[in-house]
Structures are given as C-alpha cells and as structure tokens.
Design an enzyme around this catalytic site. Sequence first.
Site, mmCIF file in Angstrom:
data_model
loop_
_atom_site.group_PDB
_atom_site.id
_atom_site.type_symbol
_atom_site.label_atom_id
_atom_site.label_comp_id
_atom_site.label_asym_id
_atom_site.label_seq_id
_atom_site.Cartn_x
_atom_site.Cartn_y
_atom_site.Cartn_z
ATOM 1 N N HIS A 1 -13.137 69.077 -5.593
ATOM 2 C CA HIS A 1 -13.025 70.020 -4.474
ATOM 3 C C HIS A 1 -13.331 69.375 -3.123
ATOM 4 O O HIS A 1 -13.927 70.002 -2.252
ATOM 5 C CB HIS A 1 -13.926 71.236 -4.696
ATOM 6 C CG HIS A 1 -13.445 72.448 -3.941
ATOM 7 N ND1 HIS A 1 -14.147 73.627 -3.885
ATOM 8 C CD2 HIS A 1 -12.328 72.655 -3.197
ATOM 9 C CE1 HIS A 1 -13.502 74.513 -3.151
ATOM 10 N NE2 HIS A 1 -12.379 73.949 -2.721
ATOM 11 N N CYS B 1 -18.424 76.060 -1.845
ATOM 12 C CA CYS B 1 -18.297 74.902 -2.739
ATOM 13 C C CYS B 1 -18.077 73.577 -2.034
ATOM 14 O O CYS B 1 -18.892 72.664 -2.142
ATOM 15 C CB CYS B 1 -17.139 75.133 -3.709
ATOM 16 S SG CYS B 1 -17.202 76.675 -4.640
#
Length: 503
Positions: free
Chosen positions: A189, A133
């Site tokens: 993130h 990610c």
Amino acid sequence: MPSSSRTPSSRTPASAASTASAGETEDGSRRSLSRRAFHTAVGAGTAAAAVGLPASAATADSAGAAAEHRERPFRAAPGRHSRRPNILFILGDDLGWADLSSYGAPHIHTPNLDRLARQGVRFTDAYSGSATCSPTRFSLYTGRYPGRTKGGLAEPIADRTVGLEPTHPTLASLLRDAGYATALIGKWHCGYLPDYSPTKSGYDEFFGNLGGALEYYSKLGLLGEYDLYEGDAEYKDLRYYTRVLTERASEYVSREHERPWLLNLNFTTPHWPWIAEGDEEESAEITRRIRAGVKGALNHRDGGSVEKYREMVEDLDRSVGKVLAALRRSGQEENTLVFFGSDNGGERFSYNWPLTGGKFGLQEGGIRVPSLVRWPARLDGGQVSEEPVFTPDWTATLLELGGARPHPAYPLDGTSLAGYLLRGEELAERELFWRVRGERALRRGKWKYYRGQDGKDHLYDLHADAREQADRAAAEPELVKELRQAWEHIDKGLLPYPDAKKS
C-alpha cells in the site's frame, strides 16, 4: 517522572483487565480464576493445537499466567548483550486499540497475542503514524512524517499516481546496506507497479498485495485488478489470503539464514471485506460485483457484523501464533525482536473502549493502537509501558539496533527507544505530531492538543480523560497557544496538501 517509577494506571482499562485475569485482587491477594481467565486457560489447548504446540504445555502456560501473572511497570535490564537481532515486524490492518483480550476486549479471545504480551512489553500509549493505512506505512518505512513525501499526502493511496519514491531511503534499504536480509510479506500500500513496489524500496523479497485492500479469495483489489504478487510478477493462489500469508511467513522464519533478517509481515486482517475463512459464498458474491463494476463493492458496506469481526481477529491471532511457533522451532526465537501492532485505529466493528473516534480521524480511537514488543535476549516479560510512542519511533529504534545509520539528507522524525528499552534511559519529553486533512493533533506528556472538523482548538488531559470528553482549552489558554504553535512549527516543514488548505 522517570519511566521506571511509573505504575500501570487505573485509567487504562487494559491494565485493569490484565490484573483481573491474573487471579489476583487489586491489593495482590489471591482469588479464584475469573471467568475470562478460566476460558483463557481452557482455550489454550485448542490454540496450542492450531500452532503446533503441546496442548498440555500451552494450557499450563495460560493457566499459570492466569493464576500468577500481573503486569509490572517497565524496567530495562541493562548489562545484557546479544548479536544484532532478527526483526519480525507484524502489522494487523485496521485493528483497534482494545481489540485484543490483553487490551480489554470482552468478546475477542486472542491467546497467542496475549502470550506475546506476557513474554514481552505491552505499550498502553502507542500510536500509529497516521489515521489511515498508507500514510502510516510511509511513516514506518521512512521514519518520517507522512507529509514529508508526496505519496504520504494521499490518505490513503487509492490510484496509481503516487507512491513511495524508490530513491527515498527506507527501513529496509538502510538495514540491507548494514548487512540484513530483507523481506515484506503481505500488504504494501505504498504505490503500484510499474513505478513503485517493495523490491524498488529496499526489500530483497516481496510476496503480497500492492493495494490497500483485496477480496480474500479472488485477490481482486480496489482497482478491480488481480493483486497478488511474488516480486513484481503476478502469483496465482485463490486460497484464503490470511492462510497464504501465514504459510509464507512461517517458511521465511524457518529458513537457515546466513545474515540477520528483517521481515515486515503485513496482514490485511481484519480490514474489510468482512470475509472469514470458509465464507466462500459471500466471497463469490463480492467478486461478482467487483467484476460487474459495482462501485464500492469491495468496501462491503452491506456486510459484516461484530461476530464476523471477532472471527477475523481471532483468526489473525491464530495466524500470528503459527508464525511464532515456526520461529520457535527454528531456534531463532531468543534473538529475534518481535513487534506486533496496527497501522491505525479500528473501523466499523472494532472495540475501542474507552477511546473516542476511529480510523480516518485524529481522536484517540483513530491513532492509538495495540503495540507489543518481545526480545527474549534483552527484554524481560510481563511488563507494561505507558510512554507515549508512535510509528516513526520504531523505525529509529530498529535502525539503531541493526547498526544502520539514517541517511543524512533524510533526517528521522522518530526517536530511538533503544536507550529506554535496553539501558534504562529516561525518554525526554517530546511532541508527537499528526496531521490529516481537516484535523490536527499533537501530544506532549499527558496533554493532547486537537483540532477537528469543527475548526476549534481542544485540549485534553489524557491521563485523566482518555475518552477526550473534558475539554480543558478554556481553562488552559496559554498551554493551548503553546501547543498550537508547536504544531504549526512542525507543519511549516511539511508539504502542503494539493488543491486544499492545510488543517
């Protein structure tokens, strides 16, 4: 060979699936609707109700597509002009290459994303910037290899020690300097407060989660913290997260904007935990375990199923449909570039056939992702491109389309696709590079050089062998050497992993 002369390859199941659902035989003669095409047409009425469209119109659209649509090789339509586009850049989370019905999933029904594909360009050989990610998000926001920044070395970020430095120019900061309004809704993130956040990296607005995952109702994250923010302040909303993000994104695209805008819409769906809307008992149990300090509770390794995963992907499809319907009602659809893709390959319950591998690794299943682009003002629909592209290319492309210049001290690693998409220019052969701990990969044309955990060099002809099972290394030793040297040349310019040897 010039890209415009290519035809959809029989090696790609998605192309075959698209043709099969088109109500035509491979030689173009008409036939009855296939079972999948029939259910696509019937299901469109339900999907239409979900996104606020007239059921009859949507059903007709789907049935017409099933009966008459057939993808054609991509060909630009030069000579068209438009203002700088609005940009709606949508990411699913851990969505595998074949998890959409337009990419071949036999059991997942995604009518809204399939419609988006019909209205734009579907890429068969598109890749994420990394296999997890946060590195891919670094590659999108910076337009550079993740290994050029300290935060990009975390695969993925799992604590508060690193993040995307606010001093680094980003897609958002560069477009904002060029006159765009910028917003990020959903998963960031790329670091935690107080040092890192979207509002410190070029986004005028932020609503979403800072970490890599959260429980869909309680909003508890990987560190056991509450993780839903508006700007840099906590925001309380205990409804199902995908629904909350969909509402926020729909509101944003519906506004009266005085400037062109960039919206990064980053869903967490279908990332674990495997919670669909209505699974409140399962949510409560996961929440209880997180609060009790049970290690790995959020990973939900004792839950989920292929069926639950299907529910989550289909909910993602409905959610995207609602946002696109809001965009249509706003009158901005014609000059809005919409991108849909994934941050990396699929995980436990994903459908990746025929690819090998998945998230975390550099085999095709870990980095090849579904990618759709629609811009009605400039691109014709119903097209398919087999050009190899990856995440940093989209950064370079969007900056060019938005009239923004890369910062000279931070040169991009991606190649702008604007000439290819809008002017019919041929993309020069180039190398796509990936590096994760213990693995390396590089693609040039049809060839992929790969070294996995076994420490051996492998070579695959992806045109003939997308599954990476026929290793050509012994038959092509000079090519292996050449590609290995190309990989190592790029690698020398990147930061080393801390406390570990490079792969």
